[in-house]
Design a protein around this motif. Structure first.
Motif, PDB file in Angstrom:
ATOM      1  N   UNK A 165     123.804  12.080   0.143  1.00 57.30           N
ATOM      2  CA  UNK A 165     123.800  11.178   1.267  1.00 57.30           C
ATOM      3  C   UNK A 165     122.669  10.485   1.459  1.00 57.30           C
ATOM      4  N   UNK A 166     121.753  10.257   0.848  1.00 56.94           N
ATOM      5  CA  UNK A 166     120.283   9.646   0.959  1.00 56.94           C
ATOM      6  C   UNK A 166     120.465   8.317   1.837  1.00 56.94           C
ATOM      7  N   UNK A 167     121.423   7.599   1.489  1.00 55.09           N
ATOM      8  CA  UNK A 167     121.580   6.234   2.090  1.00 55.09           C
ATOM      9  C   UNK A 167     122.068   6.459   3.782  1.00 55.09           C
ATOM     10  N   UNK A 168     123.086   7.411   3.504  1.00 59.16           N
ATOM     11  CA  UNK A 168     123.518   7.641   5.018  1.00 59.16           C
ATOM     12  C   UNK A 168     122.437   8.484   5.861  1.00 59.16           C
ATOM     13  N   UNK A 169     121.433   9.043   5.268  1.00 62.09           N
ATOM     14  CA  UNK A 169     120.613   9.815   6.357  1.00 62.09           C
ATOM     15  C   UNK A 169     119.544   8.540   6.572  1.00 62.09           C
ATOM     16  N   UNK A 170     119.097   7.716   5.551  1.00 60.93           N
ATOM     17  CA  UNK A 170     118.301   6.600   5.929  1.00 60.93           C
ATOM     18  C   UNK A 170     118.770   5.942   7.216  1.00 60.93           C
ATOM     19  N   UNK A 171     119.920   5.484   6.965  1.00 69.18           N
ATOM     20  CA  UNK A 171     120.415   4.636   8.043  1.00 69.18           C
ATOM     21  C   UNK A 171     120.460   5.276   9.472  1.00 69.18           C
ATOM     22  N   UNK A 172     120.937   6.650   9.580  1.00 72.53           N
ATOM     23  CA  UNK A 172     120.892   7.416  10.719  1.00 72.53           C
ATOM     24  C   UNK A 172     119.333   7.275  11.182  1.00 72.53           C
ATOM     25  N   UNK A 173     118.388   7.811  10.224  1.00 72.17           N
ATOM     26  CA  UNK A 173     117.103   7.877  10.553  1.00 72.17           C
ATOM     27  C   UNK A 173     116.474   6.698  11.111  1.00 72.17           C
ATOM     28  N   UNK A 174     116.995   5.708  10.532  1.00 76.54           N
ATOM     29  CA  UNK A 174     116.680   4.248  10.917  1.00 76.54           C
ATOM     30  C   UNK A 174     116.969   3.913  12.374  1.00 76.54           C
ATOM     31  N   UNK A 175     118.169   4.165  12.616  1.00 81.82           N
ATOM     32  CA  UNK A 175     118.434   3.959  13.981  1.00 81.82           C
ATOM     33  C   UNK A 175     118.045   4.802  15.065  1.00 81.82           C
ATOM     34  N   UNK A 176     117.584   6.065  14.757  1.00 78.69           N
ATOM     35  CA  UNK A 176     116.769   6.950  15.614  1.00 78.69           C
ATOM     36  C   UNK A 176     115.554   6.353  15.580  1.00 78.69           C
ATOM     37  N   UNK A 177     114.522   5.834  14.577  1.00 71.04           N
ATOM     38  CA  UNK A 177     113.418   5.278  14.713  1.00 71.04           C
ATOM     39  C   UNK A 177     113.374   4.224  15.518  1.00 71.04           C
ATOM     40  N   UNK A 178     114.306   3.376  15.491  1.00 74.18           N
ATOM     41  CA  UNK A 178     114.614   1.891  16.291  1.00 74.18           C
ATOM     42  C   UNK A 178     114.552   2.178  17.584  1.00 74.18           C
ATOM     43  N   UNK A 179     115.179   3.519  18.033  1.00 75.39           N
ATOM     44  CA  UNK A 179     115.432   3.792  19.496  1.00 75.39           C
ATOM     45  C   UNK A 179     114.163   4.277  20.341  1.00 75.39           C
ATOM     46  N   UNK A 180     113.197   4.533  19.543  1.00 72.04           N
ATOM     47  CA  UNK A 180     112.253   5.131  20.179  1.00 72.04           C
ATOM     48  C   UNK A 180     111.326   4.032  21.116  1.00 72.04           C
ATOM     49  N   UNK A 181     110.849   4.471  22.241  1.00 71.23           N
ATOM     50  CA  UNK A 181     110.173   3.482  23.044  1.00 71.23           C
ATOM     51  C   UNK A 181     108.591   3.446  22.822  1.00 71.23           C
ATOM     52  N   UNK A 182     108.181   4.208  21.873  1.00 67.26           N
ATOM     53  CA  UNK A 182     106.812   4.144  21.915  1.00 67.26           C
ATOM     54  C   UNK A 182     106.273   2.995  21.076  1.00 67.26           C
ATOM     55  N   UNK A 183     104.848   2.609  21.334  1.00 69.17           N
ATOM     56  CA  UNK A 183     104.233   1.389  20.636  1.00 69.17           C
ATOM     57  C   UNK A 183     103.652   2.096  19.118  1.00 69.17           C
ATOM     58  N   UNK A 184     103.480   3.401  19.441  1.00 69.17           N
ATOM     59  CA  UNK A 184     102.470   3.910  18.030  1.00 69.17           C
ATOM     60  C   UNK A 184     103.432   5.234  17.805  1.00 69.17           C
ATOM     61  N   UNK A 185     103.863   5.492  16.442  1.00 68.61           N
ATOM     62  CA  UNK A 185     104.312   6.485  15.873  1.00 68.61           C
ATOM     63  C   UNK A 185     103.423   6.965  14.679  1.00 68.61           C
ATOM     64  N   UNK A 186     103.359   8.236  14.863  1.00 67.60           N
ATOM     65  CA  UNK A 186     102.996   9.027  13.556  1.00 67.60           C
ATOM     66  C   UNK A 186     103.895   9.920  13.171  1.00 67.60           C
ATOM     67  N   UNK A 187     104.215   9.815  11.844  1.00 71.48           N
ATOM     68  CA  UNK A 187     105.298  10.475  11.196  1.00 71.48           C
ATOM     69  C   UNK A 187     104.735  11.446  10.059  1.00 71.48           C
ATOM     70  N   UNK A 188     105.234  12.614  10.403  1.00 68.18           N
ATOM     71  CA  UNK A 188     104.633  13.793   9.292  1.00 68.18           C
ATOM     72  C   UNK A 188     105.774  14.280   8.654  1.00 68.18           C
ATOM     73  N   UNK A 189     105.577  15.172   8.097  1.00 64.91           N
ATOM     74  CA  UNK A 189     106.831  16.170   7.345  1.00 64.91           C
ATOM     75  C   UNK A 189     106.272  17.585   7.050  1.00 64.91           C
ATOM     76  N   UNK A 190     107.436  18.379   6.901  1.00 61.14           N
ATOM     77  CA  UNK A 190     107.124  19.825   6.303  1.00 61.14           C
ATOM     78  C   UNK A 190     108.502  19.900   5.502  1.00 61.14           C
ATOM     79  N   UNK A 191     108.238  20.306   4.023  1.00 66.31           N
ATOM     80  CA  UNK A 191     109.199  20.404   3.052  1.00 66.31           C
ATOM     81  C   UNK A 191     108.618  21.035   2.041  1.00 66.31           C
ATOM     82  N   UNK A 192     109.002  22.276   1.605  1.00 70.81           N
ATOM     83  CA  UNK A 192     108.345  23.009   0.308  1.00 70.81           C
ATOM     84  C   UNK A 192     108.772  22.524  -0.629  1.00 70.81           C
ATOM     85  N   UNK A 193     108.009  22.186  -1.742  1.00 75.07           N
ATOM     86  CA  UNK A 193     108.488  21.405  -2.895  1.00 75.07           C
ATOM     87  C   UNK A 193     108.179  19.924  -2.957  1.00 75.07           C
TER      88      UNK A 193
END
Lengths: 350, 350
Positions: free
Chosen positions: A109-137
């Motif tokens: 469901x990569x496309x559905x995840x992307x869409x939900x994450x995009x809505x979340x990202x668009x909802x954030x009020x900050x002018x500056x975001x730093x996006x990291x990750x943690x995923x073994x592999x």
């Protein structure tokens, strides 16, 4: 400024020979859950593992936490496919752990995840975001996506000796299992993630795309895994300015390849050297020897340290290491209450 | 210091006549989800409602957020039965929304929730915890639990005119539906919550019990809802020192009853008057008129404001109100993008 940390897992991390020699794969899936507890609370609180390698190298989460204790930035963890519970608060976007890239679909469901994450990202009020990750592999899936997109490149490793040839063989198998040739997903980056990526990539890319749409400045905090996400975004015709911030440890390994990749991607690159060589502490020595290198937004967090405050960060890092049971001059303490996970994912991955 | 905010819902809030006149019950269940977004991000981000009453009284989350913007404390939201999604990160303890107290069981798994919350509370590294709540209908369930425990008392309201008789009739019905008389749960506070309480009470009580066991100082941030939780803890033989911190608005309504209850419970009581009367702003005027009063850890947050900084908090509150679409001199702006929820839960509840 807010640091967003999508945290998740992929069964790709369990592939034999990909993970660090001697690692216990069944503990590895706890690492992102522990990382986000360290980021939030300063030490693991509910997870049964402490992500410290046998020779005393702590997870990059320790460094990011140390920066946070000095700089005080807000963090928001997104559950991007955690396989184990965590005591840290997470944003729920309905993301499941990723499958082995050698399955037909690694992230159905990569496309559905992307869409939900995009809505979340668009909802954030900050002018500056730093996006990291943690995923073994995560560096293996990064290589998978880059290859499916037809981008020739290399990826980094959390190990001093990068098992890059092993990763290439896994990616070859993964593409074959998805009936793909290198470059076949050139025009469809979500198909690349679906076939041979991981759910954290889909989440990071979605949050970034949404935040950029809403006018925020976005920095991808990481090394070659973030090069893979930036490549996916560019192939998705996301043309807004984009930055990558990573550590000198990744640059040291990748040399010119990192800067060249960022140039091709039209991404500004910030590399921060935390000056670990100035301290006589095993954790910092392990990073200087090429272990871990990056992950959990470490490079991006370090880029936030104001001039003259890095020494305070190193002091805090020593305090965090103390909480994680790492002696300054030796390996980890033998703490009977915690199992030591020899896998410290970073930019990383196995 | 960390502020823990269990946030949840109970169908009790939907009972006719309990909720504020003119309220739209179907929007009320969004209120806790919006509250935690305001606490985390400074304004609602993904919820379809903005918890502001028709005459311009914002949710207490606005005040807690204003304090946070000045004082900078860490917050951790616990999903204690949210009925609607939220864009804020939450700790997952598997808590479901509560049923109507007039059902046979309002919180069937109250004991299991308490246990999981206790483990979480015990896992936290901080020496000082302040625990709040947001749950519409929460004063009715507070009255239910107090009555089932055999404690004669009153509860507060988010309305200037407290529908206390209506609440008593609901509680009478609720006890009858559970085949209980007042005082029947004297020795079993979790049975009281199971029968006539709400899931937020089980969560707050559990987090508090676990944190106290691990040696932390615990302040329950709220008014009569926290009196109910403290009563449940004392009936569960939790004897450690315990504090309650609330607002002057609750004390103004409850007069001596609040102090007397805290004395009986051996709880230290801190009451903070934020001095809203000094400003010519509709939001603060509504609190002075007795609306909302408390909720979302407001009183506890106000107790953290250092001497001389309350004026900065009031400045920040004006800025937060501006983000929520509240004009200083009138009601809420007519913002076509947000629906206004006439229910502002507080100490509250309907």
């Amino acid at each position: 400024m807010r640091v967003i940390l999508p945290a998740g897992t992929t069964e790709t991390a369990l592939i034999d020979g990909i993970s660090a020699a001697g690692a216990a794969p069944e503990l590895m899936e706890h690492t992102p859950s522990a990382d986000v507890e360290i980021l939030e609370y300063g030490r693991p609180t509910t997870t049964p593992v402490t992500p410290v390698s046998p020779n005393g190298c702590p997870t990059p989460a320790a460094v990011t936490r140390a920066v946070r204790e000095v700089v005080g930035f807000d963090t928001t963890v997104v559950d991007a496919g955690l396989a184990q519970p965590t005591g840290a608060p997470t944003v729920e976007l309905g993301v499941e752990p990723g499958a082995d890239v050698r399955a037909a679909e690694a992230v159905p469901d990569a496309a559905a995840i992307f869409d939900r994450a995009r809505s979340f990202g668009a909802s954030l009020p900050e002018d500056d975001l730093l996006i990291g990750e943690t995923v073994p592999g995560g560096t293996t899936t990064a290589l998978g996506v880059l290859t499916a997109l037809g981008e020739s490149t290399s990826v980094s490793s959390s190990l001093p000796r990068n098992p890059i040839e092993r990763k290439r063989r896994v990616v070859d198998e993964a593409l074959a299992a998805s009936d793909l040739e290198p470059g076949d997903c050139e025009d469809d980056p979500l198909a690349a993630i679906r076939a041979v990526g991981d759910p954290v990539q889909a989440t990071v890319a979605g949050v970034a795309a949404g935040a950029l749409e809403s006018g925020a400045d976005v920095t991808l905090a990481g090394g070659t895994q973030m090069v893979a996400v930036a490549t996916a975004l560019r192939h998705a015709d996301v043309d807004e300015p984009l930055s990558i911030a990573t550590t000198s440890f990744v640059e040291d390994e990748q040399s010119d390849r990192l800067g060249e990749a960022c140039y091709r991607l039209n991404c500004e690159l910030t590399v921060t050297d935390p000056g670990f060589g100035s301290r006589d502490h095993v954790a910092m020595a392990r990073y200087c020897a090429g272990e871990a290198k990056e992950g959990v937004a470490m490079g991006g967090a370090l880029s936030l340290v104001p001039d003259g405050r890095m020494d305070d960060v190193l002091d805090r890092l020593e305090a965090v290491c103390d909480r994680l049971g790492i002696d300054a001059d030796g390996g980890p303490d033998s703490d009977p209450k915690t199992e030591t996970n020899p896998k410290t994912e970073g930019d990383g991955g196995p």
